[in-house]
Design a protein around this motif. Structure first.
Motif, PDB file in Angstrom:
ATOM      1  N   ALA A  51       0.826  -1.209   0.000  1.00  0.00           N
ATOM      2  CA  ALA A  51       0.000   0.000   0.000  1.00  0.00           C
ATOM      3  C   ALA A  51       0.860   1.258   0.000  1.00  0.00           C
ATOM      4  CB  ALA A  51      -0.929  -0.005   1.211  1.00  0.00           C
ATOM      5  N   GLY A  52       1.962   1.223   0.748  1.00  0.00           N
ATOM      6  CA  GLY A  52       2.852   2.374   0.810  1.00  0.00           C
ATOM      7  C   GLY A  52       3.641   2.590  -0.461  1.00  0.00           C
ATOM      8  N   SER A  53       3.700   1.558  -1.309  1.00  0.00           N
ATOM      9  CA  SER A  53       4.475   1.638  -2.548  1.00  0.00           C
ATOM     10  C   SER A  53       3.624   1.998  -3.755  1.00  0.00           C
ATOM     11  CB  SER A  53       5.173   0.297  -2.818  1.00  0.00           C
ATOM     12  OG  SER A  53       6.045  -0.035  -1.774  1.00  0.00           O
ATOM     13  N   TYR A  54       2.296   1.949  -3.597  1.00  0.00           N
ATOM     14  CA  TYR A  54       1.416   2.130  -4.759  1.00  0.00           C
ATOM     15  C   TYR A  54       1.395   3.580  -5.237  1.00  0.00           C
ATOM     16  CZ  TYR A  54      -2.702   2.045  -7.729  1.00  0.00           C
ATOM     17  OH  TYR A  54      -3.557   2.163  -8.794  1.00  0.00           O
ATOM     18  N   GLU A  55       1.566   3.756  -6.539  1.00  0.00           N
ATOM     19  CA  GLU A  55       1.512   5.096  -7.132  1.00  0.00           C
ATOM     20  C   GLU A  55       1.068   4.990  -8.588  1.00  0.00           C
ATOM     21  OE1 GLU A  55       4.921   8.180  -8.049  1.00  0.00           O
ATOM     22  OE2 GLU A  55       4.361   8.289  -5.932  1.00  0.00           O
ATOM     23  N   GLU A  56      -0.141   5.455  -8.858  1.00  0.00           N
ATOM     24  CA  GLU A  56      -0.663   5.457 -10.219  1.00  0.00           C
ATOM     25  C   GLU A  56       0.058   6.499 -11.061  1.00  0.00           C
ATOM     26  OE1 GLU A  56      -4.797   5.959 -10.934  1.00  0.00           O
ATOM     27  OE2 GLU A  56      -5.381   4.266  -9.673  1.00  0.00           O
ATOM     28  N   ILE A  57       0.019   6.305 -12.372  1.00  0.00           N
ATOM     29  CA  ILE A  57       0.514   7.312 -13.302  1.00  0.00           C
ATOM     30  C   ILE A  57      -0.694   7.972 -13.940  1.00  0.00           C
ATOM     31  CG2 ILE A  57       1.803   7.726 -15.422  1.00  0.00           C
ATOM     32  CD1 ILE A  57       3.636   5.474 -14.683  1.00  0.00           C
ATOM     33  N   GLU A  58      -0.843   9.258 -13.719  1.00  0.00           N
ATOM     34  CA  GLU A  58      -2.025   9.983 -14.181  1.00  0.00           C
ATOM     35  C   GLU A  58      -2.173   9.885 -15.697  1.00  0.00           C
ATOM     36  OE1 GLU A  58      -3.984  14.480 -13.867  1.00  0.00           O
ATOM     37  OE2 GLU A  58      -2.105  13.996 -12.819  1.00  0.00           O
ATOM     38  N   GLY A  59      -3.376   9.564 -16.126  1.00  0.00           N
ATOM     39  CA  GLY A  59      -3.669   9.489 -17.550  1.00  0.00           C
ATOM     40  C   GLY A  59      -3.270   8.192 -18.203  1.00  0.00           C
ATOM     41  N   ARG A  60      -2.846   7.201 -17.407  1.00  0.00           N
ATOM     42  CA  ARG A  60      -2.445   5.916 -17.976  1.00  0.00           C
ATOM     43  C   ARG A  60      -3.232   4.778 -17.328  1.00  0.00           C
ATOM     44  NH1 ARG A  60       1.863   4.853 -21.396  1.00  0.00           N
ATOM     45  NH2 ARG A  60       1.736   2.714 -20.649  1.00  0.00           N
ATOM     46  N   GLU A  61      -4.558   4.840 -17.470  1.00  0.00           N
ATOM     47  CA  GLU A  61      -5.373   3.729 -16.996  1.00  0.00           C
ATOM     48  C   GLU A  61      -5.036   2.462 -17.783  1.00  0.00           C
ATOM     49  OE1 GLU A  61      -6.547   6.730 -17.723  1.00  0.00           O
ATOM     50  OE2 GLU A  61      -6.944   7.395 -15.662  1.00  0.00           O
ATOM     51  N   LYS A  62      -4.581   2.658 -19.022  1.00  0.00           N
ATOM     52  CA  LYS A  62      -4.077   1.567 -19.854  1.00  0.00           C
ATOM     53  C   LYS A  62      -3.064   2.140 -20.823  1.00  0.00           C
ATOM     54  CE  LYS A  62      -7.378   1.772 -23.691  1.00  0.00           C
ATOM     55  NZ  LYS A  62      -6.331   2.069 -24.711  1.00  0.00           N
TER      56      LYS A  62
END
Length: 334
Positions: A51-62
């Protein structure tokens, strides 16, 4: 002219910052962690670390190369591992260049993986800035997103997931495992993680290396080049996987989780990593190691770069597209 190029090459080696070996943390999770993660305490620690490592990249759902988002429980997928040096001593922060890149593709039907080392000095087109330069600059221009887009542009395959780790993880994870077994092919003398020249000396032969020693083994290239260095990185990765999958490592999982949580960012969710762990345990995965062919080259000002062999690159693209079964998806989207 030959003497001038040789002199430039020698100076480049002297001045260049020490290279940080690729410390791929995800395979440790995939093949080692989950065997013990279902105990209450370890499961909780494992979940907290992820959980502490999770980081989405904005605009890259796929990936834009994909028609649909990947469902990891059924689709073939790819993952880019980005090694950076974000130590306080160097103080690069978000502008750090990637020091190592490794692309993994996984075919779930035949339980195979392809492991591609991408030389950090490869001269490629970087979409973030719109011109060609060394691929390791992409991270400084735009972090993981720019790096992922550059790799997709280079290989014409989607990058579905990423794992970004810094060099502290390499040392801490291997030490938490109690060292890894590596067959050292020749005598190696290298700096340690504090830049102390000649602090690490390894003799040839099969032996157990601690974090500092494994870092020296994986980073050295004074005797050969970046391609051979990439092969050593892959050798270390496989040794880490083998050690992490061993029952003898389970008592060290708390330290392992702490090392991962404080040194990794990824867009894999906890449930996705849990699935990967279960997949890795249930299936014996065959790993094929690949490299990008090319040659040493120099710009007009004398700066070094790695010129990719275009024919070999096209063949590699086809091989990896076939492995992911995405041969025509880019053309369909365009």
């Amino acid at each position: 002219m030959h003497n001038r190029l040789q002199k430039i090459k020698v100076e480049r080696k002297k001045k260049r910052r020490k290279r940080i070996a690729l410390f791929i943390v995800l395979p440790i999770i995939v093949l080692g962690f989950a065997t013990a993660a279902f105990g209450t305490h370890l499961y909780s620690q494992f979940k907290k670390s992820v959980a502490g490592s999770y980081e989405e990249i904005e605009g890259r759902e796929k990936s834009p190369i994909r028609n649909d988002a990947v469902k990891i429980e059924k689709d073939h997928f790819s993952m880019l591992v980005i090694g950076v040096d974000d130590s306080e001593k160097r103080g690069f922060g978000d502008t750090s260049r990637s020091d190592a890149l490794l692309l993994v593709t996984v075919n779930q039907n035949d339980h195979t993986a392809k492991l591609l080392s991408i030389p950090r000095d490869s001269y490629v087109y970087i979409p973030e800035v719109g011109y060609n330069t060394r691929i390791n600059h992409a991270h400084a221009f735009g972090g993981p997103k720019a790096t992922i887009e550059t790799v997709e542009e280079l290989l014409d395959i989607p990058v579905d997931y990423y794992v970004r780790v810094n060099f502290h993880a390499f040392l801490e994870v291997i030490d938490a495992l109690g060292g890894i077994e590596v067959d050292v092919p020749f005598t190696i003398t290298e700096q340690d993680s504090q830049d102390r020249a000649g602090a690490i000396t390894l003799q040839p032969g099969l032996q157990t290396l601690n974090g500092e020693e494994a870092l020296a083994f994986a980073r050295t290239r004074h005797i050969d080049n970046d391609i051979e260095r990439g092969k050593r990185q892959q050798q270390v990765i496989k040794a880490v996987i083998q050690k992490a999958a061993s029952l003898k490592s389970l008592s060290k999982l708390d330290d392992l989780f702490e090392a991962v949580g404080s040194n990794m960012k990824t867009n894999l969710t906890f449930n996705e990593i849990k699935y990967l762990a279960e997949f890795g345990i249930k299936n014996r995965i065959s790993i094929d190691s690949l490299t990008l062919e090319g040659s040493d080259s120099y710009m007009n000002g004398g700066a070094y770069y790695y010129q990719l062999d275009q024919k070999a690159l096209e063949e590699l693209k086809t091989e990896m597209q076939n492995h992911l079964e995405v041969n025509d998806s880019r053309q369909e989207i365009e």
